[in-house]
Scaffold this active site. Structure first.
Site, PDB file in Angstrom:
ATOM      1  N   PHE A 130     -59.178  73.225  15.421  1.00  0.00           N
ATOM      2  CA  PHE A 130     -59.278  73.095  13.963  1.00  0.00           C
ATOM      3  C   PHE A 130     -60.755  73.117  13.604  1.00  0.00           C
ATOM      4  O   PHE A 130     -61.511  72.208  13.985  1.00  0.00           O
ATOM      5  CB  PHE A 130     -58.633  71.773  13.552  1.00  0.00           C
ATOM      6  CG  PHE A 130     -58.359  71.607  12.084  1.00  0.00           C
ATOM      7  CD1 PHE A 130     -57.863  72.628  11.307  1.00  0.00           C
ATOM      8  CD2 PHE A 130     -58.561  70.360  11.485  1.00  0.00           C
ATOM      9  CE1 PHE A 130     -57.583  72.442   9.964  1.00  0.00           C
ATOM     10  CE2 PHE A 130     -58.278  70.160  10.152  1.00  0.00           C
ATOM     11  CZ  PHE A 130     -57.791  71.205   9.388  1.00  0.00           C
ATOM     12  N   ALA A 131     -61.214  74.133  12.888  1.00  0.00           N
ATOM     13  CA  ALA A 131     -62.641  74.341  12.649  1.00  0.00           C
ATOM     14  C   ALA A 131     -62.987  74.161  11.179  1.00  0.00           C
ATOM     15  O   ALA A 131     -62.955  75.110  10.390  1.00  0.00           O
ATOM     16  CB  ALA A 131     -63.067  75.723  13.140  1.00  0.00           C
ATOM     17  N   LEU A 132     -63.303  72.923  10.809  1.00  0.00           N
ATOM     18  CA  LEU A 132     -63.719  72.605   9.444  1.00  0.00           C
ATOM     19  C   LEU A 132     -65.195  72.253   9.357  1.00  0.00           C
ATOM     20  O   LEU A 132     -65.918  72.750   8.496  1.00  0.00           O
ATOM     21  CB  LEU A 132     -62.909  71.414   8.898  1.00  0.00           C
ATOM     22  CG  LEU A 132     -61.408  71.545   8.708  1.00  0.00           C
ATOM     23  CD1 LEU A 132     -60.879  70.292   8.022  1.00  0.00           C
ATOM     24  CD2 LEU A 132     -61.046  72.772   7.913  1.00  0.00           C
ATOM     25  N   GLU A 134     -69.137  71.474   9.437  1.00  0.00           N
ATOM     26  CA  GLU A 134     -70.415  72.171   9.554  1.00  0.00           C
ATOM     27  C   GLU A 134     -71.535  71.141   9.477  1.00  0.00           C
ATOM     28  O   GLU A 134     -71.303  69.976   9.152  1.00  0.00           O
ATOM     29  CB  GLU A 134     -70.551  73.209   8.439  1.00  0.00           C
ATOM     30  CG  GLU A 134     -69.483  74.280   8.458  1.00  0.00           C
ATOM     31  CD  GLU A 134     -69.586  75.259   7.288  1.00  0.00           C
ATOM     32  OE1 GLU A 134     -70.628  75.204   6.578  1.00  0.00           O
ATOM     33  OE2 GLU A 134     -68.651  76.045   7.094  1.00  0.00           O
ATOM     34  N   GLY A 136     -73.691  70.752   7.264  1.00  0.00           N
ATOM     35  CA  GLY A 136     -73.801  70.218   5.909  1.00  0.00           C
ATOM     36  C   GLY A 136     -72.479  69.934   5.248  1.00  0.00           C
ATOM     37  O   GLY A 136     -72.420  69.647   4.051  1.00  0.00           O
ATOM     38  N   SER A 139     -67.341  65.192   5.574  1.00  0.00           N
ATOM     39  CA  SER A 139     -66.330  64.619   4.686  1.00  0.00           C
ATOM     40  C   SER A 139     -66.160  65.439   3.411  1.00  0.00           C
ATOM     41  O   SER A 139     -65.088  65.462   2.820  1.00  0.00           O
ATOM     42  CB  SER A 139     -66.707  63.173   4.328  1.00  0.00           C
ATOM     43  OG  SER A 139     -66.754  62.361   5.489  1.00  0.00           O
ATOM     44  N   THR A 166     -63.419  70.249  18.360  1.00  0.00           N
ATOM     45  CA  THR A 166     -62.687  69.907  19.580  1.00  0.00           C
ATOM     46  C   THR A 166     -61.955  71.135  20.110  1.00  0.00           C
ATOM     47  O   THR A 166     -61.382  71.903  19.350  1.00  0.00           O
ATOM     48  CB  THR A 166     -61.699  68.768  19.301  1.00  0.00           C
ATOM     49  OG1 THR A 166     -62.434  67.610  18.916  1.00  0.00           O
ATOM     50  CG2 THR A 166     -60.863  68.437  20.536  1.00  0.00           C
ATOM     51  N   GLU A 369     -61.874  62.696  10.838  1.00  0.00           N
ATOM     52  CA  GLU A 369     -60.766  62.742   9.866  1.00  0.00           C
ATOM     53  C   GLU A 369     -60.944  61.726   8.738  1.00  0.00           C
ATOM     54  O   GLU A 369     -59.999  61.099   8.274  1.00  0.00           O
ATOM     55  CB  GLU A 369     -59.411  62.566  10.565  1.00  0.00           C
ATOM     56  CG  GLU A 369     -59.059  63.755  11.447  1.00  0.00           C
ATOM     57  CD  GLU A 369     -57.604  63.764  11.866  1.00  0.00           C
ATOM     58  OE1 GLU A 369     -56.738  63.546  11.000  1.00  0.00           O
ATOM     59  OE2 GLU A 369     -57.345  63.988  13.056  1.00  0.00           O
ATOM     60  N   SER A 372     -64.893  55.587   7.882  1.00  0.00           N
ATOM     61  CA  SER A 372     -64.477  54.317   7.272  1.00  0.00           C
ATOM     62  C   SER A 372     -64.995  54.208   5.846  1.00  0.00           C
ATOM     63  O   SER A 372     -64.304  53.686   4.955  1.00  0.00           O
ATOM     64  CB  SER A 372     -64.994  53.142   8.108  1.00  0.00           C
ATOM     65  OG  SER A 372     -64.339  53.091   9.362  1.00  0.00           O
TER      66      SER A 372
END
Length: 392
Positions: A130-132, A134, A136, A139, A166, A369, A372
């Site tokens: 899963f490639a989100l 970067e 910059g 979140s 990952t 993901e 906190s």
């Protein structure tokens, strides 16, 4: 079999599997991380646990009405991850990444792509990523800058890179969020793509993190993707990304509970066996207070996880429930694992000891993901909206 009996049976089978197959998955460097991850994947596939990370409609497990056929059951994910994490951080991360990396296909892929890829994910024949993230954009996914430029004749070419991915280097495919229009910081204009790891122009640079597992940067140097590789609608990829994260985020909290449960058990075993000043450590009041608080906090975390998983499976928005579970369970698990290290004294910080590995494994859960701090922002917004009618 009703869904309650199914979940009990799944928990028991996952526990038996994990405690039998956790051996030999330790890793010390990048080469051994790859070997351990592939071994974990093969074991998970042979134990038929990967089917719980993929919807029933596309080769996943029959969930007996826990959730719809086209969605995974969050309660099932949590049951499996809790038991895997108790026994092995590598089993846990490999299991969840098969689901996390492929779920965008279930949500937005064509029927042909779903039926080609997802059953292979269940069999462990294709490794997902899963490639989100970067440099910059962590979140704040609106900051994604990886470019998807229109290609002559149709499709797109990808330019840029992702980081902290990952399974980088062992994945057979990546589900990638890239910008098809607008500028970083704009909410619209990002699109999700399916990208085979063999695509020309794709390369990987590995690095190591605290808890050993395959991870690194993924570079896209003019990688071509056809229109058929678009997952969901063009320009609405953030919705697909959030649909994936909202499904799997609660299971991060469940994994935290698994790590914490193992740490508590290790503390109890050590404190009852080790003697100081002529009596067991477990007879000292201060250490007894520790165990009582560890047990109470862990039970509270488990109940929050169950509440959140039920809400998501029921199709409710569940923003508050999920944020509470993710925040409290991961922070609690870090505290419990830290106390377990303290209870073991010098042996607790010796590399290779169980509690030292738990302390390293659990740390990242407070970050990925949704940190906190992000969970606190979500909760504060929900509390203010409920009590004061206050907006964002």
């Amino acid at each position: 079999m009703n869904h309650i009996a199914l979940l009990y049976e799944l928990t028991a089978s996952a526990r038996a599997f994990a405690r039998t197959h956790a051996h030999g998955l330790e890793a010390r460097d990048i080469a051994s991380e790859d070997v351990a991850a592939r071994a974990a994947l093969a074991r998970l596939a042979s134990g038929e646990l990967l089917q719980w990370a993929v919807p029933q409609a596309f080769g996943g497990a029959h969930n007996e009405g826990i959730s719809s056929n086209e969605r995974v059951s969050v309660r099932a994910l949590c049951a499996v991850r809790c038991e895997l994490a108790y026994a092995s951080g590598m089993l846990d991360v490999v299991f969840v990444e098969q689901g996390l990396g492929s779920y965008a296909i279930a949500l937005g892929g064509s029927d042909a792509l779903r039926h080609e890829v997802l059953p292979a994910v269940v069999r462990g024949e294709r490794v997902a990523a899963f490639a989100l993230t970067e440099d910059g954009a962590g979140s704040d996914l609106a900051r994604v800058a990886l470019e998807a430029r229109p290609a002559p004749g149709g499709g797109y070419t990808l330019h840029g890179h992702k980081t902290y991915i990952t399974n980088a280097g062992i994945a057979d495919f990546y589900t990638v969020l890239a910008r098809t229009s607008g500028a970083p910081g704009e909410g619209e204009g990002a699109t999700m793509f399916y990208v085979p790891a063999t695509a020309p122009g794709l390369s990987v640079e590995r690095f190591e993190v605290t808890a050993p597992h395959p991870i690194g940067r993924v570079f896209f140097d003019g990688v071509y993707v056809p229109d058929a590789a678009v997952l969901g609608e063009v320009g609405r990829g953030i919705e697909v990304a959030f649909g994936t994260l909202s499904t799997f985020r609660t299971s991060v909290a469940a994994a935290a509970c698994g790590f914490a449960r193992r740490a508590l058990d290790e503390s109890v075993a050590h404190l009852t066996q080790r003697e100081q000043f002529g009596r067991p450590l477990s007879s000292f009041q201060g250490l007894r207070f520790d165990l009582a608080e560890m047990d109470t906090r862990l039970r509270a975390a488990e109940l929050l996880v169950d509440e959140a998983a039920r809400a998501v499976d029921a199709g409710r928005p569940a923003r508050s429930e999920v944020a509470r579970a993710k925040l409290f369970a991961t922070e609690t698990a870090s505290w419990i694992c830290d106390r377990a290290v303290q209870h073991h004294g010098g042996s607790g910080v010796r590399r290779g000891s169980i509690v030292e590995a738990l302390w390293r494994d659990v740390r990242a859960l407070r970050i990925y993901e949704g940190t906190s701090e992000v969970q606190k922002l979500i909760l504060a917004k929900e509390v203010l909206a409920a009590q004061c009618g206050e907006g964002p």
